[in-house]
Design an enzyme around this catalytic site. Structure first.
Site, PDB file in Angstrom:
ATOM      1  N   HIS A  28       1.353  -1.240  -0.341  1.00 52.74           N
ATOM      2  CA  HIS A  28       0.087   0.192   0.107  1.00 52.74           C
ATOM      3  C   HIS A  28       0.928   1.318   0.187  1.00 52.74           C
ATOM      4  O   HIS A  28       0.539   2.008  -0.973  1.00 52.74           O
ATOM      5  CB  HIS A  28      -1.125   0.407   0.654  1.00 52.74           C
ATOM      6  CG  HIS A  28      -2.268  -1.395   1.546  1.00 52.74           C
ATOM      7  ND1 HIS A  28      -1.700  -1.879   2.572  1.00 52.74           N
ATOM      8  CD2 HIS A  28      -2.611  -1.535   0.958  1.00 52.74           C
ATOM      9  CE1 HIS A  28      -2.436  -2.778   2.396  1.00 52.74           C
ATOM     10  NE2 HIS A  28      -3.023  -2.518   0.985  1.00 52.74           N
ATOM     11  N   GLN A 144      -8.793  -7.962 -10.552  1.00 57.32           N
ATOM     12  CA  GLN A 144      -8.956  -6.417 -10.008  1.00 57.32           C
ATOM     13  C   GLN A 144      -8.983  -4.829 -10.415  1.00 57.32           C
ATOM     14  O   GLN A 144      -9.924  -4.437 -10.537  1.00 57.32           O
ATOM     15  CB  GLN A 144      -8.956  -6.066  -8.548  1.00 57.32           C
ATOM     16  CG  GLN A 144      -9.579  -4.898  -7.688  1.00 57.32           C
ATOM     17  CD  GLN A 144      -8.629  -5.115  -6.910  1.00 57.32           C
ATOM     18  OE1 GLN A 144      -9.893  -5.194  -5.676  1.00 57.32           O
ATOM     19  NE2 GLN A 144      -8.019  -4.333  -5.846  1.00 57.32           N
ATOM     20  N   SER A 176       0.500  -8.814   1.518  1.00 54.97           N
ATOM     21  CA  SER A 176      -0.961  -8.685   1.460  1.00 54.97           C
ATOM     22  C   SER A 176      -0.871  -8.696   3.252  1.00 54.97           C
ATOM     23  O   SER A 176      -0.326  -9.815   3.817  1.00 54.97           O
ATOM     24  CB  SER A 176      -1.469 -10.864   0.867  1.00 54.97           C
ATOM     25  OG  SER A 176      -2.389 -10.222   1.527  1.00 54.97           O
TER      26      SER A 176
HETATM   27  P1  AMP Z   1      -6.382  -4.521  -0.506  1.00 54.21           P
HETATM   28  O1  AMP Z   1      -6.379  -3.464   0.881  1.00 54.21           O
HETATM   29  O2  AMP Z   1      -5.707  -5.217  -0.076  1.00 54.21           O
HETATM   30  O3  AMP Z   1      -7.881  -3.506  -0.676  1.00 54.21           O
HETATM   31  O4  AMP Z   1      -5.281  -3.555  -1.504  1.00 54.21           O
HETATM   32  C1  AMP Z   1      -5.371  -1.427  -1.911  1.00 54.21           C
HETATM   33  C2  AMP Z   1      -4.797  -2.084  -2.906  1.00 54.21           C
HETATM   34  O5  AMP Z   1      -3.369  -2.084  -2.520  1.00 54.21           O
HETATM   35  C3  AMP Z   1      -5.026  -2.914  -4.176  1.00 54.21           C
HETATM   36  O6  AMP Z   1      -4.899  -1.826  -5.025  1.00 54.21           O
HETATM   37  C4  AMP Z   1      -4.198  -3.440  -3.899  1.00 54.21           C
HETATM   38  O7  AMP Z   1      -3.769  -4.729  -5.548  1.00 54.21           O
HETATM   39  C5  AMP Z   1      -2.977  -3.242  -3.882  1.00 54.21           C
HETATM   40  N1  AMP Z   1      -1.894  -4.058  -2.571  1.00 54.21           N
HETATM   41  C6  AMP Z   1      -2.634  -5.155  -2.236  1.00 54.21           C
HETATM   42  N2  AMP Z   1      -1.546  -5.786  -1.831  1.00 54.21           N
HETATM   43  C7  AMP Z   1       0.014  -4.925  -2.640  1.00 54.21           C
HETATM   44  C8  AMP Z   1       1.607  -5.227  -3.080  1.00 54.21           C
HETATM   45  N3  AMP Z   1       2.210  -6.710  -2.116  1.00 54.21           N
HETATM   46  N4  AMP Z   1       1.943  -3.987  -3.832  1.00 54.21           N
HETATM   47  C9  AMP Z   1       1.608  -3.528  -4.932  1.00 54.21           C
HETATM   48  N5  AMP Z   1      -0.142  -3.273  -4.244  1.00 54.21           N
HETATM   49  C10 AMP Z   1      -1.058  -3.730  -3.819  1.00 54.21           C
END
Ligand code: AMP
Length: 275
Positions: A28, A144, A176
């Site tokens: 993030h 997504q 993640s």
């Molecule tokens: P989330 O909080 O998991 O819904 O993710 C929010 C945003 O952060 C989404 O656009 C995800 O694709 C991005 N995101 C989550 N994990 C990663 C990562 N390891 N690298 C880059 N972006 C990420």
């Protein structure tokens, strides 16, 4: 949020937006930092969206820590944390009202029915509220990003969608918020997704042109970990996620994997241009 947006507009400031579900990590952070480079104001939403979770998924136990998230947002150069309640986001009750069609029904959509209509619905609502010039998404959730682009086209929204690369741990595991669920053993085994993707990339770079062979190579790597329960490990067209007969020069393809390690479901992917 609306009055902040109004204030930014009256001062001619550009607004970048990073939608998240919180439990923020360096993945993030990379999105926030890039948005901070490009915009005067960076809004980060923290909202665990009920409409994208299935009935037997982890909505209740999804990690939440707003105080920590607020500090993380500031440390990467974010300027506003927007953390609405479920009732504020869904005054008529949580329900998905946008249908993105077939792009939301394959792969992740098949294993998580309704998930992407829930994602599209919340992203639309967030885009309407924040009215950003650009919004930043991670390639880690590859399908997504296609769903969001489809929703933006369908709804004719003015916000530009920017997709940035996946940030990984030192051993290759994609960062993640759900990685905290992994037991010590499962955490070690979780690198198998990345190793399978590397195997696929190496095979393609070495000249392999049969998607079936590449998929078998990923399956072989994944099968070395006894407790990995694979949902899919496939090579698809990167624009449509449809099957491909043969990898040909100029094709853009994506290798996508979803697998459960113990009780934790992980996804990862790698996009490639065929040389
Ligand atoms: P989330 O909080 O998991 O819904 O993710 C929010 C945003 O952060 C989404 O656009 C995800 O694709 C991005 N995101 C989550 N994990 C990663 C990562 N390891 N690298 C880059 N972006 C990420």
């Amino acid at each position: 949020m609306l009055s902040l947006r109004e204030e930014a507009r009256s001062q001619n400031l550009t607004v970048g937006f990073v939608p998240t579900m919180g439990a923020l990590h360096a993945g993030h952070g990379a999105l926030i930092a890039e948005a901070a480079k490009r915009h005067d104001v960076v809004v980060v939403s923290v909202f665990v969206n009920p409409t994208q979770f299935g009935p037997n998924e982890d909505f209740e136990r999804y990690p939440r820590n707003l105080e920590l998230d607020e500090a993380t947002i500031a440390s990467y150069g974010g300027t506003v944390m927007f953390a609405p309640s479920v009732a504020e986001m869904y005054p008529d009750g949580p329900a998905a009202t946008i249908d993105v069609g077939v792009i939301g029904t394959v792969l992740e959509g098949r294993h998580r029915p309704g998930h992407f209509n829930g994602v599209a619905t919340v992203v639309k609502r967030l885009f309407d509220i924040v009215q950003a010039d650009a919004a930043y998404f991670g390639a880690k959730d590859f399908q997504q990003t296609l769903v969001v682009r489809a929703m933006v086209a369908q709804q004719e929204l003015p916000t530009q969608v920017v997709v940035l690369p996946t940030i990984r741990e030192h051993d290759g595991l994609a960062m993640s918020s759900r990685n905290v669920y992994l037991s010590a053993d499962a955490r070690q085994h979780a690198t198998v997704l990345y190793r399978a993707l590397c195997e696929a990339r190496n095979a393609i770079e070495a000249g392999e042109r049969s998607p079936k062979v590449v998929e078998q190579k990923m399956a072989d790597v994944l099968s070395t970990v006894r407790d990995a329960e694979v949902d899919y490990a496939v090579v698809r067209d990167s624009a449509t996620l449809s099957d491909i007969d043969r990898l040909t020069s100029g094709n853009s393809v994506v290798c996508l994997i979803a697998a459960k390690l113990g009780t934790t479901r992980l996804i990862d992917n790698d996009v490639m241009q065929i040389p």
